[in-house]
Write a protein that holds these residues in place. Sequence first.
Motif, PDB file in Angstrom:
ATOM      1  N   MET A  97       0.819  -1.213   0.000  1.00  0.00           N
ATOM      2  CA  MET A  97       0.000   0.000   0.000  1.00  0.00           C
ATOM      3  C   MET A  97       0.853   1.263   0.000  1.00  0.00           C
ATOM      4  O   MET A  97       1.527   1.574   0.990  1.00  0.00           O
ATOM      5  N   ASP A  98       0.824   1.995  -1.113  1.00  0.00           N
ATOM      6  CA  ASP A  98       1.434   3.324  -1.121  1.00  0.00           C
ATOM      7  C   ASP A  98       0.637   4.194  -0.152  1.00  0.00           C
ATOM      8  O   ASP A  98      -0.579   4.030  -0.011  1.00  0.00           O
ATOM      9  N   VAL A  99       1.304   5.107   0.524  1.00  0.00           N
ATOM     10  CA  VAL A  99       0.567   5.897   1.515  1.00  0.00           C
ATOM     11  C   VAL A  99       0.086   7.232   0.973  1.00  0.00           C
ATOM     12  O   VAL A  99      -0.910   7.780   1.457  1.00  0.00           O
ATOM     13  N   GLN A 100       0.751   7.767  -0.035  1.00  0.00           N
ATOM     14  CA  GLN A 100       0.364   9.085  -0.558  1.00  0.00           C
ATOM     15  C   GLN A 100      -0.221   8.922  -1.945  1.00  0.00           C
ATOM     16  O   GLN A 100       0.501   8.729  -2.918  1.00  0.00           O
ATOM     17  N   MET A 101      -1.554   8.990  -2.041  1.00  0.00           N
ATOM     18  CA  MET A 101      -2.261   8.812  -3.305  1.00  0.00           C
ATOM     19  C   MET A 101      -3.446   9.760  -3.373  1.00  0.00           C
ATOM     20  O   MET A 101      -3.968  10.172  -2.332  1.00  0.00           O
ATOM     21  N   PRO A 102      -3.891  10.090  -4.579  1.00  0.00           N
ATOM     22  CA  PRO A 102      -5.114  10.894  -4.704  1.00  0.00           C
ATOM     23  C   PRO A 102      -6.345  10.046  -4.394  1.00  0.00           C
ATOM     24  O   PRO A 102      -6.250   8.833  -4.233  1.00  0.00           O
ATOM     25  N   ASP A 105      -5.965   8.009   0.328  1.00  0.00           N
ATOM     26  CA  ASP A 105      -4.586   7.620   0.595  1.00  0.00           C
ATOM     27  C   ASP A 105      -4.522   6.279   1.316  1.00  0.00           C
ATOM     28  O   ASP A 105      -5.543   5.691   1.704  1.00  0.00           O
ATOM     29  N   GLY A 106      -3.301   5.781   1.478  1.00  0.00           N
ATOM     30  CA  GLY A 106      -3.115   4.455   2.041  1.00  0.00           C
ATOM     31  C   GLY A 106      -3.520   4.333   3.492  1.00  0.00           C
ATOM     32  O   GLY A 106      -3.991   3.269   3.930  1.00  0.00           O
ATOM     33  N   TYR A 107      -3.358   5.404   4.266  1.00  0.00           N
ATOM     34  CA  TYR A 107      -3.746   5.361   5.674  1.00  0.00           C
ATOM     35  C   TYR A 107      -5.258   5.197   5.822  1.00  0.00           C
ATOM     36  O   TYR A 107      -5.741   4.357   6.593  1.00  0.00           O
ATOM     37  N   VAL A 108      -6.010   6.011   5.081  1.00  0.00           N
ATOM     38  CA  VAL A 108      -7.474   5.935   5.155  1.00  0.00           C
ATOM     39  C   VAL A 108      -7.956   4.579   4.655  1.00  0.00           C
ATOM     40  O   VAL A 108      -8.832   3.945   5.270  1.00  0.00           O
ATOM     41  N   THR A 110      -6.433   1.731   4.645  1.00  0.00           N
ATOM     42  CA  THR A 110      -6.119   0.659   5.593  1.00  0.00           C
ATOM     43  C   THR A 110      -7.076   0.682   6.776  1.00  0.00           C
ATOM     44  O   THR A 110      -7.555  -0.364   7.238  1.00  0.00           O
ATOM     45  N   ARG A 111      -7.365   1.879   7.285  1.00  0.00           N
ATOM     46  CA  ARG A 111      -8.322   1.967   8.397  1.00  0.00           C
ATOM     47  C   ARG A 111      -9.682   1.403   7.999  1.00  0.00           C
ATOM     48  O   ARG A 111     -10.348   0.709   8.773  1.00  0.00           O
ATOM     49  N   LYS A 112     -10.102   1.697   6.761  1.00  0.00           N
ATOM     50  CA  LYS A 112     -11.399   1.215   6.296  1.00  0.00           C
ATOM     51  C   LYS A 112     -11.409  -0.301   6.117  1.00  0.00           C
ATOM     52  O   LYS A 112     -12.378  -0.974   6.474  1.00  0.00           O
ATOM     53  N   LEU A 113     -10.343  -0.847   5.543  1.00  0.00           N
ATOM     54  CA  LEU A 113     -10.353  -2.293   5.330  1.00  0.00           C
ATOM     55  C   LEU A 113     -10.273  -3.053   6.655  1.00  0.00           C
ATOM     56  O   LEU A 113     -10.804  -4.161   6.780  1.00  0.00           O
ATOM     57  N   ARG A 114      -9.636  -2.450   7.660  1.00  0.00           N
ATOM     58  CA  ARG A 114      -9.567  -3.109   8.966  1.00  0.00           C
ATOM     59  C   ARG A 114     -10.937  -3.147   9.661  1.00  0.00           C
ATOM     60  O   ARG A 114     -11.147  -3.920  10.595  1.00  0.00           O
TER      61      ARG A 114
END
Length: 407
Positions: A97-102, A105-108, A110-114
């Motif tokens: 997962m790249d973290v900086q994307m339009p 982003d990867g952080y959001v 990941t939180r959603k998939l968890r």
Amino acid sequence: KRLTKPVTESMLFDAMMDVFGSDKPAVVAGRKLPPRKTADDFAGIKGSRILLVEDNEINQQVAREILEQAGLEVSIAGDGLEALTALEEGDYDAVLMDVQMPVMDGYVATRKLRENPHWTSLPVIAMTAHAMSGDREKSLEAGMNDHVTKPIDPGEVLAALGRWIKPGGRSGPGPGAADRAAAPKEAPSAAQTEDLSLPELPGVAVANGLARLGGNRSLYIQLLAQFRAGNTGTVEEIEAALAKGDGPTAARLAHTVKGVSANLGADELATAGAALESALKRGETSEAVVGPLLTQFAAELAALLDGIEKFQTASAPKARQVAEAKPVAAVDLAQVRSPLVELVGMLEMGLADSAEQVGTLQSCLRGSKAAQMVQQLQENLDLFDTDSALATCQAIAAILEIPLRED
């Protein structure tokens, strides 16, 4: 494990064996990781299905080449939202997962998939250009399992996957139309690449960029061409964003060039891009601060683009001579022209669903001086790289002296 550049295949293999064979516990940001894998354990994850989440096409292709040469299946999502959709549609063994994307982003993402119980134990490995301990903590807090840095290091990425993917038998096609076979992808042989000369580019450690691709010269040269095609107006775009007071957009543009150029081995441009991005992220937009940084960035970028253009100009006649020197089968040009013209028209409209036209070309050009270029065309389309596919079509037409448009 640290490697001294340029990295050779034997050095990479030895490093991987050291990493996979080590029984010392690994710690990321104070969090103990699973035991290191042995070489036999890593063999057990071949065929694993990896979802690569990355918004930049060149970075996608670099990562894909690394993973497929290791015998892993790869599907690609262009942002976090696409990643969530892909996960709904198929099963994966791990996510890079790249973290900086339009878009998302990867952080959001990941939180959603968890939040989905089905994905609570799915390994998610962050890919980021940031290497500070705080960034590692941020990745872990978002629910990611591990953290690898850019530019992409083959040993680091494969070691992270080896730590988290459970070994076991895997067979059958993976999810998504972009998946590949699970068998390891062999690096190109010397015979396959001996006709491809490499450029000498200012500020570029070509050997480093090539090493990331497992020695695939053809792909490296293709990525250089894509980089040039995609960045001829980047400085002007940054200047326009700054004129509007849009620092985030300017920073994103600098970030993209920084990451891609680092993967290609263009370290001087990557350094200049990092300095510009850092200033913009701090909110610095004044001419006094940003002006010199943008000037340096523009100079490095211009030097690289100019070097790539000169290489392309110099290598074009040789490429044609090589193609013409191969044994030539008879070609019915009338049969070839129709699907080639159709395909060019589709690509100009951004459409890549062209299996019928490519199949006809493969049949008509088998054994001809353009047969190898049809294979390159198929690889372009497999990567959804319509710009390179269009360029390959034009090269086929030039070699066969087929007009693509009526005079």
